[in-house]
Design an enzyme around this catalytic site. Structure first.
Site, PDB file in Angstrom:
ATOM      1  CG  HIS A 157      69.407  39.562  47.747  1.00 17.41           C
ATOM      2  ND1 HIS A 157      68.566  40.490  47.201  1.00 17.41           N
ATOM      3  CD2 HIS A 157      70.513  39.570  46.972  1.00 17.41           C
ATOM      4  CE1 HIS A 157      69.125  41.031  46.131  1.00 17.41           C
ATOM      5  NE2 HIS A 157      70.320  40.479  45.969  1.00 17.41           N
ATOM      6  CG  ASP A 365      61.810  37.724  54.739  1.00 15.76           C
ATOM      7  OD1 ASP A 365      62.692  37.534  53.890  1.00 15.76           O
ATOM      8  OD2 ASP A 365      60.584  37.570  54.512  1.00 15.76           O
TER       9      ASP A 365
HETATM   10  C1  GDG Z   1      64.705  37.252  49.051  1.00 16.34           C
HETATM   11  C2  GDG Z   1      64.839  37.453  50.579  1.00 16.34           C
HETATM   12  C3  GDG Z   1      64.495  39.905  50.253  1.00 16.34           C
HETATM   13  C4  GDG Z   1      55.346  36.577  45.324  1.00 16.34           C
HETATM   14  N1  GDG Z   1      54.306  35.852  44.866  1.00 16.34           N
HETATM   15  C5  GDG Z   1      54.078  36.294  43.612  1.00 16.34           C
HETATM   16  C6  GDG Z   1      55.011  37.289  43.296  1.00 16.34           C
HETATM   17  N2  GDG Z   1      55.774  37.435  44.368  1.00 16.34           N
HETATM   18  C7  GDG Z   1      56.853  38.441  44.457  1.00 16.34           C
HETATM   19  C8  GDG Z   1      56.552  39.475  45.513  1.00 16.34           C
HETATM   20  C9  GDG Z   1      57.945  40.017  45.805  1.00 16.34           C
HETATM   21  C10 GDG Z   1      58.828  38.781  45.581  1.00 16.34           C
HETATM   22  O1  GDG Z   1      58.069  37.836  44.828  1.00 16.34           O
HETATM   23  C11 GDG Z   1      59.184  38.109  46.917  1.00 16.34           C
HETATM   24  O2  GDG Z   1      60.152  38.885  47.543  1.00 16.34           O
HETATM   25  P1  GDG Z   1      60.393  38.825  49.120  1.00 16.34           P
HETATM   26  O3  GDG Z   1      61.320  39.907  49.462  1.00 16.34           O
HETATM   27  O4  GDG Z   1      59.077  38.960  49.814  1.00 16.34           O
HETATM   28  O5  GDG Z   1      60.952  37.377  49.469  1.00 16.34           O
HETATM   29  P2  GDG Z   1      62.051  36.317  48.879  1.00 16.34           P
HETATM   30  O6  GDG Z   1      61.555  35.687  47.647  1.00 16.34           O
HETATM   31  O7  GDG Z   1      62.311  35.375  50.019  1.00 16.34           O
HETATM   32  O8  GDG Z   1      63.359  37.187  48.557  1.00 16.34           O
HETATM   33  C12 GDG Z   1      64.030  38.664  51.028  1.00 16.34           C
HETATM   34  C13 GDG Z   1      64.511  39.639  48.746  1.00 16.34           C
HETATM   35  O9  GDG Z   1      65.271  38.454  48.432  1.00 16.34           O
HETATM   36  C14 GDG Z   1      65.146  40.805  47.989  1.00 16.34           C
HETATM   37  O10 GDG Z   1      66.391  41.127  48.523  1.00 16.34           O
HETATM   38  O11 GDG Z   1      63.581  40.958  50.513  1.00 16.34           O
HETATM   39  O12 GDG Z   1      64.208  38.882  52.415  1.00 16.34           O
HETATM   40  O13 GDG Z   1      64.410  36.271  51.271  1.00 16.34           O
HETATM   41  O14 GDG Z   1      58.322  40.999  44.864  1.00 16.34           O
HETATM   42  O15 GDG Z   1      55.639  40.412  45.015  1.00 16.34           O
HETATM   43  N3  GDG Z   1      55.041  37.953  42.129  1.00 16.34           N
HETATM   44  C15 GDG Z   1      54.096  37.618  41.193  1.00 16.34           C
HETATM   45  N4  GDG Z   1      53.167  36.647  41.425  1.00 16.34           N
HETATM   46  C16 GDG Z   1      53.105  35.972  42.608  1.00 16.34           C
HETATM   47  O16 GDG Z   1      52.231  35.130  42.811  1.00 16.34           O
HETATM   48  N5  GDG Z   1      54.086  38.269  40.012  1.00 16.34           N
END
Ligand code: GDG
Length: 461
Positions: A157, A365
């Site tokens: 990821h 990222d």
């Molecule tokens: C890893 C990789 C890759 C965030 N705050 C809240 C909340 N979130 C949700 C977002 C999004 C998820 O969490 C975060 O996903 P990201 O992709 O932005 O980042 P990572 O956590 O670092 O994820 C990344 C991912 O894996 C998938 O492969 O894209 O690059 O680092 O869905 O919306 N959700 C809720 N409340 C919050 O306050 N419900």
């Protein structure tokens, strides 16, 4: 039909209210399992004095949730140590934050070995195993040692680092050797795949065929790019629902006239929060018309807060927010609203929809799902503008975003100024292009394309 066995570090508890707060990955996995039946195996999230040597198994519908607790030592060495203080920073190009020790590396290997043994006890001969992320690179090797002949795929990821960075890892070769025990390795972007292949060619004398098959360490492995996505239709639907509620989210009621810029990130040093705040401060200085007329909302739920590097970024962000608010705030206007907590999914998507600018500026990222969620949450009538770091995997697909270099403070500030006054026609045009892509390549397409490739390996075998 083979059963799907998914392995990921955290398995959401089937008893908890995770359905309200789960992210895209959890939804994709749950749906895949519910459709055809299968097992979701991983850490329960609990730390116990003497963890059992059998997983805790709960069956709900067609899905079996099998979870394992960790001892405090395992947690420190495997999770906080090697996974999150070595692989995470190094793979995000933060060599300065890596803290390698042989003890933590051994702990990482031990947990992988123990997880492999526990998983083995649940497996059937024709199960297809899909392992997720950097916590479990050696899992397949241990399963193979134990005689497991199932097809096993791995998906990373996070980014794969360039060769010169990877070479700083004392056990770089054994880690890549472990990667090559899988039948299929999936990456988020071409950049990650080519960094991996570059290492294989130069450091292992391995051969890379045009079809992505790698021959190294005496094994054949298929590699490929599978950019993760979101449940586009569901995100749009939830965001619209949040928007059409008679009572708008409080966040918006407090700032009726100002334009909103929004950032949503786990509180992590890879997400570029300090640079982002500096760019916003620069905007307020260089475009004084933004003062009183713009609010920057940063949502940043705490993450890995027992690690020093995360405590430090938390203090630095608080201080940067305090500095901007101290410099510019008036009795009826605060330029930054910093919300150091998580929100329910629908509320969060409502906030994204009601913001005129989505500011997603990680320093590095793997993908960044928030960028995709921001686009899917917009209304087609009056969509907002995405300002996106070129160093997020999502930048490879979201061509309608304003792409920025997050280290270029003045450049990000200019991009914000442009986004805030972008005419409706241009906003719509940019949004349409991105939505077309997200409708076509949603989370189901991601899952299917990966599992089809794994099936292809199986058929060719
Ligand atoms: C890893 C990789 C890759 C965030 N705050 C809240 C909340 N979130 C949700 C977002 C999004 C998820 O969490 C975060 O996903 P990201 O992709 O932005 O980042 P990572 O956590 O670092 O994820 C990344 C991912 O894996 C998938 O492969 O894209 O690059 O680092 O869905 O919306 N959700 C809720 N409340 C919050 O306050 N419900």
């Amino acid at each position: 039909m083979s059963r799907l066995v998914v392995v990921s570090n955290r398995v959401p508890s089937p008893h908890s209210e995770f359905r309200g707060t789960e992210g895209g990955l959890a939804i994709a996995i749950r749906d895949a399992l519910e459709e055809n039946g299968g097992i979701w195996f991983g850490w329960s999230g609990n730390i116990t004095k003497s963890p059992l040597d059998q997983p805790d198994v709960v069956e709900i519908g067609k899905t079996t949730y099998a979870t394992v607790d960790l001892s405090e030592q395992d947690y420190n060495e495997y999770y906080s140590g090697y996974a999150n203080s070595v692989l995470w920073p190094l793979f995000h190009y933060r060599l300065d934050l890596t803290d390698f020790s042989r003890r933590d590396m051994a702990g990482y290997m031990n947990v992988n070995a123990a997880f492999a043994t526990q998983l083995q006890s649940l497996l059937r001969e024709d199960d297809v195993i899909w392992v997720h992320d950097y916590h479990f690179i050696p899992l397949c090797g241990y399963l193979r040692q134990a005689g497991c002949r199932n097809k096993i795929g791995f998906f990373l990821h996070i980014p794969w680092p360039p060769e010169e960075l990877l070479l700083t890892l004392p056990n770089h070769e054994s880690l890549v050797r472990e990667m090559c025990t899988y039948d299929l390795i999936g990456f988020q972007t071409e950049r990650d795949l080519s960094a991996f292949l570059g290492y294989v060619r130069k450091e292992t004398n391995g051969k890379v065929r045009a079809n992505g098959v790698v021959k190294a360490f005496g094994r054949k492995t298929l590699t490929g790019v599978f950019p993760i996505s979101i449940d586009t239709a569901k995100v749009s639907e939830l965001a619209e629902k949040a928007d059409s509620r008679p009572r708008k989210p409080d966040l918006v009621e407090g700032v009726p006239k100002a334009k909103m810029i929004i950032g949503v990130d786990r509180l992590d040093y890879t997400k570029g929060l300090l640079e982002r705040l500096e760019a916003y401060g620069h905007l307020l200085n260089s475009h004084t018309e933004c003062q009183r007329n713009v609010v920057f909302v940063q949502i940043a739920p705490p993450s890995r807060s027992d690690l020093d590097s995360y405590q430090l970024i938390s203090q630095q962000v608080e201080s940067a927010v305090g500095h901007i608010n101290g410099s510019f705030a008036d009795f009826d206007w605060s330029p930054v609203r910093y919300l150091n907590r998580g929100f329910k999914r629908q509320t969060l998507l409502g906030f994204l929809r009601l913001s005129q600018v989505g500011l997603v500026t990680p320093l590095r990222d793997g993908m960044n799902l928030v960028a995709k969620e921001y686009v899917a949450a917009q209304s087609s009538e009056d969509p907002g503008v995405l300002v996106l770091s070129r160093f997020a995997g999502a930048a490879q697909e979201l061509s309608g975003a304003i792409l920025v270099n997050p280290y270029d403070i003045e450049g990000v500030s200019d991009a914000l100024a442009r986004a805030l006054i972008m005419p409706l026609d241009e906003r719509r045009e940019r949004w349409e292009v991105m939505m077309k892509r997200l409708r076509q390549f949603d989370i189901v397409a991601w899952r299917e394309s990966y599992l089809q490739a794994l099936q292809g390996v199986m058929d060719a075998a």
